[in-house]
Design an enzyme around this catalytic site. Structure first.
Site, PDB file in Angstrom:
ATOM      1  N   LYS A  54     -24.996  51.935 -21.601  1.00  0.00           N
ATOM      2  CA  LYS A  54     -26.392  51.895 -21.141  1.00  0.00           C
ATOM      3  C   LYS A  54     -27.091  50.580 -21.458  1.00  0.00           C
ATOM      4  O   LYS A  54     -28.305  50.543 -21.656  1.00  0.00           O
ATOM      5  CB  LYS A  54     -27.174  53.063 -21.724  1.00  0.00           C
ATOM      6  CG  LYS A  54     -26.657  54.439 -21.334  1.00  0.00           C
ATOM      7  CD  LYS A  54     -27.498  55.544 -21.960  1.00  0.00           C
ATOM      8  CE  LYS A  54     -27.022  56.918 -21.520  1.00  0.00           C
ATOM      9  NZ  LYS A  54     -25.719  57.281 -22.108  1.00  0.00           N
ATOM     10  N   GLU A  81     -37.292  56.385  -2.386  1.00  0.00           N
ATOM     11  CA  GLU A  81     -37.534  55.090  -1.751  1.00  0.00           C
ATOM     12  C   GLU A  81     -37.235  55.166  -0.258  1.00  0.00           C
ATOM     13  O   GLU A  81     -36.094  55.413   0.144  1.00  0.00           O
ATOM     14  CB  GLU A  81     -36.680  53.994  -2.394  1.00  0.00           C
ATOM     15  CG  GLU A  81     -36.892  52.632  -1.747  1.00  0.00           C
ATOM     16  CD  GLU A  81     -35.998  51.542  -2.323  1.00  0.00           C
ATOM     17  OE1 GLU A  81     -35.981  50.432  -1.749  1.00  0.00           O
ATOM     18  OE2 GLU A  81     -35.320  51.812  -3.318  1.00  0.00           O
ATOM     19  N   ASP A 125     -25.185  60.590 -15.351  1.00  0.00           N
ATOM     20  CA  ASP A 125     -26.201  60.091 -16.277  1.00  0.00           C
ATOM     21  C   ASP A 125     -26.905  58.905 -15.617  1.00  0.00           C
ATOM     22  O   ASP A 125     -26.307  57.839 -15.473  1.00  0.00           O
ATOM     23  CB  ASP A 125     -25.536  59.652 -17.590  1.00  0.00           C
ATOM     24  CG  ASP A 125     -26.556  59.281 -18.659  1.00  0.00           C
ATOM     25  OD1 ASP A 125     -27.727  59.042 -18.305  1.00  0.00           O
ATOM     26  OD2 ASP A 125     -26.186  59.220 -19.840  1.00  0.00           O
TER      27      ASP A 125
END
Length: 563
Positions: free
Chosen positions: A374, A242, A450
């Site tokens: 998550k 980005e 992660d």
């Protein structure tokens, strides 16, 4: 394939048609073994099957009405049952006969054609009955491989050799990746050109990072900083595609540095895992809940929990009940590792121990989502998971004006209406910030964390307040669940290890276990602080669109790319 040598479709059709006629004249059919023509035999057995079925149903209905036992059969009924079985076996075999006959005809026809014609017919049939794929001649030429490798590629394509077994079969991870890559290209009919293969240590990911590799993805890494945090300077690696992100964070670091630096405090360090167990009654589930939450039992459970690790230390147990199901949330410190595997082993130890006193406990799953990993969850926002951190800085009015190109009142008002009120209107969960996830993800990818744990690690509330009679800005970010480690997982890969080394947190700290991962968490929070400060200033000063048009737009002529 050279299309100039490709025979016309009509000629192949004619040859195949003639071959079929030859087969019909010379090859015996499976139905030739029958004493009667196939259609006549089929009609007889079809009629027999339905006739005896109707007869038996009528007889059994009469027996039921007359209260006669069904197992008492007459000679005619016995004959009907035998006829039913025989006709059923024939009809079942009829489809097999038809299938065998088609196979015999097809093989005989193919025996009359040469190998080139076989390949042509197979390809034409695939083009008709399968979704369109790029022709093989559209693919770039596959680099030449040795004869042994070519045989292995063909074996993988045919399914004789499982793709996942190449590493253990060959003992060469790079060669396995190369063969797998060629096999994938042939199977899907598309090229992987542009995905790098060479220049990567595939041995380093075997059994721990990625299965069945065919290459690696390149992500540019930029450096933001120096970030002055707790009196030390850090150059922060950020892996991102980005535009503006690194430049914006760098501007925030500049503003913090010019104002004397930021201060970061670690509030808590505890990874969690929450299994779900079930009992026959809610009463039994509450008995285990009271047992686990009793302080008198904590020391015993702590010893059992930690027996499989030198670094895992149980910190607390919190339970929640849903009917007769019990969710047990274990919290523990895990040294310099992120700790998911470590805490899971400890939880399994405790569950095995509890089975002795609660034999009726049914372990449904080692994770019951009360952890919560998550996924955005209020329990992580309130209780924390991983490292809980708060970071603050005082930005002087001069820096706000000269470096950030805005004013203190404008920042305070924007933060209240955007990060606080706007997020509340949206019903945000842990998202009371401008773009914490941007910075967290970029640092996570660069340092081998992660990336999926960015979900809870980006929980952040950004606060801004005018102080010193409105002259200066106090800004803080509170992040309750930063999940990072400096050992294990992707941290041992060469590129990610280099980025950790740049921050001075590579590997485990032998003198003070856990301090490296804790320091990494504070750097993440400090970088988020810089990113929040810069983006909010860009929005308040009306610079956001202009900066993205400058740094996040390609000037390349896309009509010429790939030509």
């Amino acid at each position: 394939m050279d299309i100039r040598r490709r025979p016309p479709l009509r000629s192949h059709y004619n040859q195949k048609h003639k071959a079929d006629e030859t087969v019909d004249q010379r090859s015996p059919k499976a139905s030739d073994a029958l004493p009667l023509p196939l259609y006549l035999t089929n009609g007889i057995f079809f009629t027999l099957f339905f006739s005896v079925s109707y007869f038996l149903l009528q007889r059994w209905r009469d027996k039921i009405r007359s209260s006669i036992p069904l197992h008492v059969v007459t000679l005619s009924e016995l004959a009907a049952i035998v006829s039913l079985i025989a006709s059923f076996i024939y009809l079942l075999g009829f489809f097999g006969i038809d299938f065998v006959q088609s196979i015999i005809s097809r093989n005989s026809a193919w025996d009359l054609e040469n190998d080139d014609e076989q390949r042509f017919l197979v390809n034409e049939d695939r083009n008709i009955h399968s979704p369109a794929k790029p022709r093989l001649m559209d693919l770039p030429a596959i680099p030449s491989v040795s004869q042994d490798d070519e045989e292995l590629v063909k074996s993988v394509v045919s399914g004789e050799v499982p793709s996942y077994s190449l590493e253990s079969k060959l003992g060469d991870c790079f060669r396995a990746a190369k063969i797998r890559r060629d096999a994938v290209q042939r199977l899907v009919g598309r090229s992987l050109e542009g995905l790098p293969l060479e220049g990567f240590d595939y041995d380093s990911i075997l059994g721990q990072c990625c299965e069945m590799p065919v290459g690696y993805v390149q992500i540019p890494v930029g450096i933001a900083g120096p970030l002055l945090l707790n009196g030390c300077e850090y150059s922060v690696p950020m892996a991102t595609t980005e535009g503006c992100l690194v430049a914006s964070t760098n501007r925030g670091c500049k503003a913090i540095f010019a104002s004397g630096g930021a201060t970061c405090v670690l509030l808590r360090d505890a990874m969690t895992r929450a299994p779900v167990v079930r009992f026959t009654s809610a009463k039994r589930a509450t008995e285990l809940k009271f047992f686990l939450e009793d302080p008198l039992n904590f020391d015993t459970l702590s010893v059992v929990f930690s027996k499989s690790s030198r670094f895992a230390r149980l910190q607390g147990i919190k339970c929640a009940i849903a009917g007769k199901n019990l969710y047990i949330r274990f919290s523990c410190s895990t040294g310099d590792a992120m700790g998911m595997n470590m805490v899971s082993k400890g939880v399994q130890n405790v569950l095995d121990f509890l089975q002795n006193d609660f034999p009726d406990m049914d372990v449904i799953g080692i994770s019951g989502n009360f952890c919560s990993d998550k996924k955005p969850a209020a329990v992580n926002w309130i209780e924390g998971r991983g490292k809980s951190v708060v970071c603050e800085a005082i930005i002087t009015r001069h820096v706000v004006t000269k470096v950030l190109k805005t004013t203190v009142p404008a920042l305070v008002e924007l933060n209240m209406l955007k990060n606080l009120t706007g997020s509340a209107v949206a019903g945000a969960l842990g998202g009371f910030n401008a773009h914490a996830a941007n910075i967290v993800s970029a640092i996570y990818i660069a340092t081998g964390q992660d990336p999926a744990q960015n979900i809870e690690s980006s929980h952040c509330i950004t606060m801004m307040e005018a102080i010193n009679n409105g002259n200066d800005l106090h800004i803080s970010v509170t992040m309750p669940s930063i999940e990072v480690g400096t050992v294990g997982g992707g941290t041992q890969l060469a590129s990610q290890s280099a980025c950790l080394n740049l921050l001075g947190v590579k590997g485990a700290n032998k003198e003070s276990p856990g301090s490296n991962s804790q320091l990494l968490a504070t750097v993440v929070a400090g970088s988020v602080l810089a990113g929040e400060l810069s983006l909010m200033s860009a929005i308040a000063g009306g610079q956001l669109v202009k900066s993205h048009m400058k740094y996040n737009r390609s000037s390349r002529d896309v009509t010429k790319i790939g030509s």
